[in-house]
Design an enzyme around this catalytic site. Structure first.
Site, short mmCIF file in Angstrom:
data_model
loop_
_atom_site.label_atom_id
_atom_site.label_comp_id
_atom_site.label_asym_id
_atom_site.label_seq_id
_atom_site.Cartn_x
_atom_site.Cartn_y
_atom_site.Cartn_z
N GLU A 14 0.87 -1.17 0.00
CA GLU A 14 0.00 0.00 0.00
C GLU A 14 0.91 1.22 0.00
OE1 GLU A 14 -2.45 3.04 0.10
OE2 GLU A 14 -0.78 2.87 1.46
N HIS A 68 -7.42 1.69 12.02
CA HIS A 68 -7.37 3.06 12.53
C HIS A 68 -8.73 3.49 13.09
CE1 HIS A 68 -3.30 3.99 11.28
NE2 HIS A 68 -3.55 3.39 10.13
N ARG A 460 -0.33 -5.03 10.79
CA ARG A 460 1.06 -4.67 10.47
C ARG A 460 1.91 -4.32 11.68
NH1 ARG A 460 -2.18 -4.11 6.57
NH2 ARG A 460 -1.53 -4.67 4.47
N SER A 483 3.94 0.95 10.09
CA SER A 483 4.91 1.08 8.99
C SER A 483 5.88 2.24 9.22
CB SER A 483 4.20 1.22 7.65
OG SER A 483 3.56 0.00 7.33
N CYS A 527 2.90 -0.40 4.58
CA CYS A 527 1.70 0.38 4.31
C CYS A 527 2.09 1.83 4.44
CB CYS A 527 0.61 0.01 5.29
SG CYS A 527 -0.89 0.90 4.90
#
Lengths: 548, 314
Positions: A14, A68, A460, A483, A527
């Site tokens: 992403e 999120h 992640r 990330s 990401c």
């Protein structure tokens, strides 16, 4: 000085990521990771209604959708001081568990498999031998000579058309591909199966979350899906869960075990040093004690010595990032402004839109490997048994966990553990409803001011959201994202970010076709849209954060 | 009759049963507002064209949620779209090649299919500092769009970001983000939503393959077949609105009764989309069904115009 190789764009992730490496004597000597886009969602949030923050921040990423949304809801709930009912906690965990299942399957097959599987080489496979191989390693629903013959024919028709679409100009035939044709055909068939399975798995989100991507059924105080707590809806979820978990156990994990023996050297490539997990999936209202994914930090690979992780030890550096200012700051009092004008990419100076988060001054890897190591270090049974049996099956020592192979296997193993934990949660929900407890929401009122944080662990890695409310509006909003931890640049002290560190020593057979670089980068499941955001100028006061 | 047999044989070779296939075509034909006499022709569009229509899919400032939405397509499945129906020549989230190899594909495909490819754009374009806030392989999104979009047969903007700027364009819009049409001054077909329903995107592509032209659009570039009616006019809770039966707090008796969410901030009356009819993820649900107000995500500028989300519209 060795040769510099730039890989931009890194695809099958992403966002917009650029990786630069210096290669000397066929191995990576130095590496730089650079985020190439800046959106500024935190600036946009200032002055808005705190209840809107979860819907805004969910748009950080559509691949890690929901994560999120959940983190932000928790931060706002912490700030306004509301305790959600048990049913809301369970439904949120079920949606989060479904996210892990979905996301990890998509990552292994959709985003990383083509680094290990040579699809074109599958045309040379004997379908009968492929069927025998598949029977031997997996209990997947589909198989047999006829099935693999059909898949092979479909690939052949596609290749013969000359329109190779997303498979064009790739690294087919690269010497780093080690699988025999039959294993390539089996994996290619599972790649296609996974494309369909993930669409079904995502329906779990729609059952209690209205839709996927970007769910819309949470509210500050609980969940809104009251009309979906019916026997038919719960059964729908249960069957989708079962089909997904069957695939995880009968196809995904067996594929890892079948492919790994051909890539055992990757058990010594791509490792990092320190690991952080905030933990997640609360099984009661008591946190962090009840977290199914435990909270902890491991320094210098000392897995026998897991420490409790505390958010006060986090700082963010911008010395090598495209922001003004140079001090390392705690995220609560970050002082950062994007530089004016066109950012100059200079690996000797500033080279990324990502900041460099540090824990106790050290870079830390976050994500499936960090979580599995923390749980393993604590001796948590659900994880320890899986890790030990996998190492045994592959005849690998525990040190092989610190690698690209270890990271890839850890992702699959935690999918099994989390998926298995979900069934009892569904039954707990059913039990509550049976007893007449259908509560899904707790009333609350917006305070004039407040501060709150949500610490989470998502597909992640470790994710923290922080909010400050003043006059019922957002005064400041910050998030420190997985990330950013993994793909951030060097810090003020010049320490490399985890991905940068992991690339050092990676063999590169052909600098023009740097497949090996991409393997390790993909193993972190980057990401980048999530990772780039800016924290606004703010008072120097370090405020106390209440941990959920 | 012989030809029809071959047609379904061809489908079966691809692992698609006749029943599933006709179900999809029927649904799509209805979604597109065509009469059922079109079903066989819609079917023919998907029956292994000799040359699959080339698509170049660009990612700018976005979250990849729109690509993910298309991945959830079940009629047709995504593997059929990628392997059998379209030629997705460039798409950064799924393509095997990276770096130079990926860049080479982009340049070669634009050259080879100039005037023939469909350009799908996901994400907004930064315009501040000449677009310096977003780059791929050293080129700004703005430069890439200026180079690629005018060479396309048509540009389809998937999602509210490429259509109208989206979340990064919300006030104060730190990067000067704009939708593609605005940034380049060109006409685009817009499939807004955050993300949109994949059926609206597939329907637009089929419309083109079937009728040789793009669907009729409203004044903000949206296909009328999907965005012609308001959420409010299609809402199954509409009768509660007419009866004055409203939810005023989540978790309340009224919420359990499935009353109207207007007073909770629902933006259904000002929002044009097919959510109540098409629903998401194979018709599983949509926000109002899950008890949450509509946030108006298919309207231009909704992150500013429709907020605060949980306050009744005036």
């Amino acid at each position: 000085m060795g040769n510099r190789i730039i890989v931009d764009p890194i695809t099958r992730i992403e966002g917009h990521l650029r990786i630069e490496v210096e290669v000397e004597g066929g191995k990576v000597k130095d590496a730089w990771s650079s985020g190439q886009m800046f959106r500024g969602i935190e600036i946009i949030l200032k002055g808005r209604d705190p209840r809107d923050a979860p819907l805004f921040t969910q748009r950080s990423c559509g691949v890690c959708t929901y994560t999120h949304y959940l983190a932000s809801i928790r931060a706002v709930e912490n700030a306004v001081g509301v305790q959600i009912p048990d049913n809301a906690r369970i439904i949120r965990n079920l949606l989060h568990g479904a996210q892990f299942q979905h996301d990890h399957i998509v990552h292994f097959y959709g985003l990383s498999a083509l680094d290990w599987v040579d699809v074109v080489n599958a045309l040379k496979a004997d379908p009968a031998k492929t069927a025998a191989l598949a029977d031997n390693v997996s209990n997947g629903q589909k198989g047999g000579t006829v099935y693999f013959k059909e898949v092979q024919q479909r690939i052949k028709t596609f290749v013969d058309s000359g329109q190779l679409g997303p498979f064009a100009n790739a690294y087919w035939g690269h010497p780093a591909y080690k699988l025999p044709p039959e294993a390539n055909l089996m994996a290619a068939a599972h790649y296609i199966e996974a494309l369909r399975l993930q669409a079904k798995a995502a329906r779990m989100h729609a059952v209690f979350g209205a839709k996927n991507p970007h769910l819309q059924s949470l509210a500050v105080g609980g969940v809104t899906c009251v009309n979906d707590l019916t026997p038919d809806r719960i059964a729908e979820f249960l069957y989708l869960w079962k089909e997904t978990q069957d695939f995880v156990k009968n196809v995904y994990v067996p594929d890892i075990l079948a492919v790994a023996p051909f890539y055992k050297d990757w058990g010594a490539i791509g490792g990092t040093t320190n690991f952080l997990a905030w933990g997640d999936l609360p099984e009661t209202a008591k946190e962090p004690d009840s977290l199914f994914l435990p909270r902890g930090v491991i320094m210098n690979r000392d897995i026998k010595n897991v420490q409790m992780a505390v958010p006060d030890k986090v700082t963010e550096h911008v010395t090598r990032s495209w922001y003004q200012g140079g001090d390392a700051r705690h995220p609560y009092n970050g002082e950062t402004n994007p530089i004016e004008g066109d950012p100059k990419y200079d690996t000797a100076d500033k080279y990324s839109w990502l900041k460099a988060p540090r824990y106790d001054g050290q870079p830390c890897e976050v994500g499936p490997l960090a979580r599995v190591l923390v749980a393993y270090g604590y001796g948590k049974k659900e994880f320890a048994d899986l890790v030990n049996s996998t190492l045994q099956k592959l005849s690998l020592p525990a040190t092989a966990l610190f690698s690209t192979l270890g990271r890839t296997a850890a992702r699959a193993l935690e999918t099994v553990a989390i998926g298995d934990a979900m069934e009892p949660w569904i039954m707990e929900l059913v039990g509550n409803l049976k007893k007449g407890n259908g509560r899904t929401y707790t009333s609350w009122t917006m305070p004039k001011s407040g501060k709150g944080c949500g610490l989470n662990d998502v597909a992640r890695g470790s994710l923290g959201h922080w909010i400050e409310i003043e006059d019922g509006k957002i005064k400041n909003y910050q998030y420190v994202v997985p990330s950013t931890w993994n793909l951030g640049p060097r810090c003020k002290a010049g320490k490399l970010g985890p991905v940068e560190e992991s690339l050092i020593g990676t063999p590169v057979a052909d600098p023009k076709n740097p497949l090996e670089i991409i393997r390790t980068v993909h193993s972190f499941d980057p990401c980048i849209a999530c990772a780039v955001h800016v924290i606004d100028p703010h008072s120097n006061e370090v405020y106390k954060v209440r941990v959920l | 009759m012989k030809e029809e047999k071959e047609f379904y044989e061809r489908l079966e070779e691809k692992g698609i049963s006749r029943r599933d296939f006709m179900k999809f075509c029927g649904m799509l034909t209805a979604t597109m507002g065509l009469s059922s006499s079109f079903i066989p022709e819609v079917a023919e569009v998907f029956a292994a064209p000799k040359q699959r229509p080339p698509v170049i899919w660009l990612h700018f400032a976005e979250c990849t949620g729109c690509s993910e939405a298309v991945l959830r397509s079940m009629y047709p499945w995504i593997d059929e779209l990628v392997i059998n129906i379209l030629d997705i020549a460039y798409h950064e989230t799924i393509m095997a090649a990276s770096g130079t190899q990926a860049e080479d594909i982009l340049h070669a495909s634009v050259k080879k299919y100039e005037g023939q490819f469909i350009c799908v754009v996901e994400g907004a374009i930064a315009t501040k500092y000449n677009g310096a806030y977003g780059k791929i392989a050293g080129r700004t999104f703005l430069d890439i769009a200026k180079d690629v979009c005018p060479k396309a047969l048509a540009t389809i903007c998937i999602g509210s970001c490429s259509a109208y700027g989206g979340i990064q364009a919300a006030s104060p819009n730190p990067g000067g983000y704009k939708g593609v049409g605005d940034a380049l001054g060109i006409k685009t077909v817009n499939i807004p939503g955050c993300p949109p329903n994949p059926i609206s995107f597939v329907g637009t592509v089929v419309n083109y393959l079937l009728l040789g032209k793009l669907p009729a659009l409203d004044d903000v570039g949206r296909p009328l077949f999907a965005y012609g009616k308001s959420i409010h006019d299609q809402c199954p809770r509409r009768s509660h609105y007419e009866n004055g039966e409203f939810v005023t707090e989540f978790g309340s008796k009224e919420a359990e009764m499935g009353y109207c969410l207007y007073k909770m901030g629902c933006k259904g009356p000002d929002t044009y989309n097919n959510c109540p009819i098409a629903k998401f993820n194979d018709g599983t649900s949509w926000p109002v069904q899950a008890g949450h107000p509509c946030i108006g995500c298919s309207e231009p500028g909704f992150w500013d115009k429709m907020t605060p989300f949980f306050v009744e519209s005036k």
